[in-house]
Design an enzyme around this catalytic site. Structure first.
Site, PDB file in Angstrom:
ATOM      1  N   GLY A  73      -8.861  -9.000   7.781  1.00  0.00           N
ATOM      2  CA  GLY A  73      -8.366  -8.785   9.129  1.00  0.00           C
ATOM      3  C   GLY A  73      -8.882  -9.842  10.086  1.00  0.00           C
ATOM      4  O   GLY A  73      -8.729 -11.039   9.861  1.00  0.00           O
TER       5      GLY A  73
ATOM      6  N   LYS B  27      -8.219  -8.917  -2.762  1.00  0.00           N
ATOM      7  CA  LYS B  27      -9.067  -9.651  -1.823  1.00  0.00           C
ATOM      8  C   LYS B  27     -10.317 -10.194  -2.503  1.00  0.00           C
ATOM      9  O   LYS B  27     -10.758 -11.308  -2.206  1.00  0.00           O
ATOM     10  CB  LYS B  27      -9.437  -8.736  -0.655  1.00  0.00           C
ATOM     11  CG  LYS B  27      -8.226  -8.332   0.184  1.00  0.00           C
ATOM     12  CD  LYS B  27      -8.562  -7.268   1.208  1.00  0.00           C
ATOM     13  CE  LYS B  27      -7.345  -6.917   2.046  1.00  0.00           C
ATOM     14  NZ  LYS B  27      -7.634  -5.852   3.036  1.00  0.00           N
TER      15      LYS B  27
ATOM     16  N   GLY C 292      -2.488   4.636  12.405  1.00  0.00           N
ATOM     17  CA  GLY C 292      -1.989   3.317  12.049  1.00  0.00           C
ATOM     18  C   GLY C 292      -2.914   2.511  11.164  1.00  0.00           C
ATOM     19  O   GLY C 292      -2.724   1.305  10.991  1.00  0.00           O
TER      20      GLY C 292
ATOM     21  N   ARG D 231      14.812  -8.214   7.746  1.00  0.00           N
ATOM     22  CA  ARG D 231      15.634  -7.693   6.645  1.00  0.00           C
ATOM     23  C   ARG D 231      17.023  -7.288   7.111  1.00  0.00           C
ATOM     24  O   ARG D 231      18.001  -7.487   6.401  1.00  0.00           O
ATOM     25  CB  ARG D 231      14.922  -6.508   5.993  1.00  0.00           C
ATOM     26  CG  ARG D 231      13.684  -6.914   5.207  1.00  0.00           C
ATOM     27  CD  ARG D 231      13.040  -5.712   4.545  1.00  0.00           C
ATOM     28  NE  ARG D 231      11.864  -6.101   3.783  1.00  0.00           N
ATOM     29  CZ  ARG D 231      11.054  -5.245   3.159  1.00  0.00           C
ATOM     30  NH1 ARG D 231      11.323  -3.950   3.214  1.00  0.00           N
ATOM     31  NH2 ARG D 231       9.999  -5.659   2.503  1.00  0.00           N
ATOM     32  N   ARG D 232      17.085  -6.688   8.291  1.00  0.00           N
ATOM     33  CA  ARG D 232      18.389  -6.313   8.829  1.00  0.00           C
ATOM     34  C   ARG D 232      18.447  -6.713  10.308  1.00  0.00           C
ATOM     35  O   ARG D 232      17.437  -6.628  11.028  1.00  0.00           O
ATOM     36  CB  ARG D 232      18.652  -4.814   8.671  1.00  0.00           C
ATOM     37  CG  ARG D 232      17.732  -3.930   9.471  1.00  0.00           C
ATOM     38  CD  ARG D 232      18.052  -2.452   9.239  1.00  0.00           C
ATOM     39  NE  ARG D 232      17.320  -1.582  10.138  1.00  0.00           N
ATOM     40  CZ  ARG D 232      16.068  -1.223   9.976  1.00  0.00           C
ATOM     41  NH1 ARG D 232      15.383  -1.653   8.933  1.00  0.00           N
ATOM     42  NH2 ARG D 232      15.483  -0.428  10.853  1.00  0.00           N
TER      43      ARG D 232
ATOM     44  N   VAL E  43       2.187  -6.631  12.331  1.00  0.00           N
ATOM     45  CA  VAL E  43       1.492  -7.908  12.516  1.00  0.00           C
ATOM     46  C   VAL E  43       2.454  -8.964  13.051  1.00  0.00           C
ATOM     47  O   VAL E  43       2.110  -9.753  13.942  1.00  0.00           O
ATOM     48  CB  VAL E  43       0.854  -8.378  11.196  1.00  0.00           C
ATOM     49  CG1 VAL E  43       0.142  -9.719  11.382  1.00  0.00           C
ATOM     50  CG2 VAL E  43      -0.118  -7.330  10.671  1.00  0.00           C
TER      51      VAL E  43
ATOM     52  N   GLY F 210      -5.101  -3.073  11.245  1.00  0.00           N
ATOM     53  CA  GLY F 210      -4.317  -3.002  12.476  1.00  0.00           C
ATOM     54  C   GLY F 210      -3.655  -4.321  12.813  1.00  0.00           C
ATOM     55  O   GLY F 210      -4.106  -5.392  12.409  1.00  0.00           O
TER      56      GLY F 210
ATOM     57  N   LYS G 141      -2.149 -11.025   0.711  1.00  0.00           N
ATOM     58  CA  LYS G 141      -3.248 -11.078  -0.264  1.00  0.00           C
ATOM     59  C   LYS G 141      -2.766 -10.963  -1.706  1.00  0.00           C
ATOM     60  O   LYS G 141      -3.325 -11.589  -2.597  1.00  0.00           O
ATOM     61  CB  LYS G 141      -4.309 -10.025   0.015  1.00  0.00           C
ATOM     62  CG  LYS G 141      -3.914  -8.577  -0.148  1.00  0.00           C
ATOM     63  CD  LYS G 141      -3.206  -8.083   1.054  1.00  0.00           C
ATOM     64  CE  LYS G 141      -3.456  -6.686   1.434  1.00  0.00           C
ATOM     65  NZ  LYS G 141      -2.931  -6.368   2.781  1.00  0.00           N
TER      66      LYS G 141
END
Length: 434
Positions: free
Chosen positions: A136, A207, A189, A49-50, A18, A304, A107
């Site tokens: 979504g 939710k 996915g 994060r890295r 996302v 997605g 959420k």
């Protein structure tokens, strides 16, 4: 809200599926977004994060120090897409205290701490937006907060998890096992590498807690959402649903009665003529029932990166417009705390299936158990299978407590063979009342 006169600076926390779609839109559609907002929008930093190179992103924008990014004081909007409770909560609070509005798709965080975060946002005079946290690309939170703000909402029934909907839909349309359908969802996915939150119903429960809070303007702790998953469902359950003119969906329901509110998530038999039965694949579908507006159906892509980023960008545009205009953030406060009705007192129709010895008097003994517990039967069907028979019984509205007691007693009957299964049946839609 502080009015912004120059370019709006946006910080992005997370660059997963996302996050990548969101960053691509902010950088690639800059002119279009500026026209819609009334001021340019520029990416001020991306926390990961890295450290690594990100396609199409200037290396100078990438940082591993999310705390420093949200504390800068020159950020107008922070988009939080890292998920989970911590460090997401601390980063969101820091961002708001530094004067930034927050857009999030988290959420779990909103379900658990949404009320507290709204109080902080109100105190700081900034906006907190999370349309992407529920369905979504399907816009449902803004209609609940704005379009239906003057109505009295009675019930929200929804398919709010695209992963489980894809899995159950694939089992219905193509046959096969839950595990096989889940593996396909992962390849496409629609499911995470660890789909536990989806399959267990936890994702949908979070939710529904958010939807219940907005629909009924009340506190509803996540722990008060009754939650059942789909791990136990197999091809036999799907075939049984088909034989009864239904499909099985993981459904969330929150409703209001004179005695309080209730929220629950569980597998549900849905008649084919019901609008939620037609929610296919990884789509989400939410049916809202209001006293004046009646029934409103929201349906669209629920999983997605593209679908979720659409909702994130919608919130970003709305928040930035208010920032440019100097408009105050939307008021969001809980006006009451309604009592939570335990599931045991909630009435529903139930479909009970069981195997029994095929001998005279069995049906009358089984029916007597239902009658003695005050559960009325709508239909009874018996199919012989050699020395055994399968009974399929559909009840009229009955409380969960009564049906549970029936199930306990049926298991003790000498004629019972194997596992007794009960699944709730979504009844004929009823006009919402006060």
């Amino acid at each position: 809200m502080k009015r912004t006169t120059g370019p709006l600076r946006v910080a992005l926390l997370g660059h997963g599926t996302v996050g990548a779609e969101t960053a691509r839109a902010v950088t690639g559609r800059a002119a279009e977004l500026a026209d819609r907002i009334g001021a340019p929008v520029e990416l001020a930093g991306i926390a990961v994060r890295r450290a690594r190179q990100l396609p199409g992103i200037d290396d100078s924008l990438i940082t591993t120090d999310a705390q420093a990014l949200v504390s800068r004081g020159d950020i107008d909007v922070v988009i939080e897409l890292i998920g989970g409770i911590e460090p997401a909560r601390s980063l969101v609070v820091t961002a708001m205290e530094a004067g930034a509005c927050v857009v999030t798709a988290n959420k779990a965080l909103i379900a658990r701490d949404g009320a507290d975060l709204h109080r902080i946002a109100h105190k700081q005079g900034v906006a907190l937006a999370y349309e992407a946290a529920v369905a979504g690309a399907v816009p449902v939170l803004r209609p609940l907060r704005q379009s239906l703000a003057g109505d009295r909402l009675q019930r929200v029934t929804g398919i709010v998890n695209g992963t489980t909907n894809f899995v159950l839909d694939r089992m219905t349309r193509s046959g096969g096992t839950l595990q096989g359908a889940l593996q396909e969802a992962q390849r496409l996915g629609y499911a995470e590498a660890d789909p536990t939150a989806d399959v267990s119903g936890a994702d949908a429960a979070a939710k529904m807690a958010i939807l219940a809070r907005l629909a009924f303007d009340t506190e509803l702790p996540l722990g008060d959402v009754h939650t059942e998953g789909i791990a136990h469902l197999g091809p036999g359950d799907i075939a049984h649903a088909r034989a009864n003119g239904c499909v099985i969906k993981l459904v969330g329901i929150c409703d209001r009665t004179p005695d309080g509110v209730n929220a629950r998530v569980h597998p549900t038999l849905i008649p084919l003529e019901h609008p939620l039965a037609g929610v296919r694949g990884a789509d989400n579908g939410i049916l809202v029932e209001a006293r004046a507006a009646g029934e409103l159906m929201f349906h669209g892509a629920g999983a997605g990166g593209l679908a979720t980023s659409s909702a994130v960008l919608g919130d970003l545009v709305a928040v930035c417009r208010d920032r440019v205009a100097g408009a105050g953030p939307e008021r969001h406060s809980v006006s009451r705390v309604l009592p939570v009705r335990p599931l045991a007192l909630v009435a529903a129709r139930h479909h009970v299936s069981m195997f029994v010895t095929d001998e005279p008097g069995v049906l009358s003994r089984v029916s007597a158990v239902f009658a003695e517990e005050g559960v009325s039967l709508e239909t009874v069907r018996q199919e012989g299978l050699g020395s055994a028979a399968q009974l399929a019984l559909v009840t009229h509205l009955a409380t969960d407590a009564a049906v549970t007691e029936v199930m306990n007693r049926l298991r003790e009957l000498p004629c019972t063979r194997g596992t007794i299964r009960s699944i709730r049946l979504l009844g004929t839609r009823q006009k919402a009342t006060s």
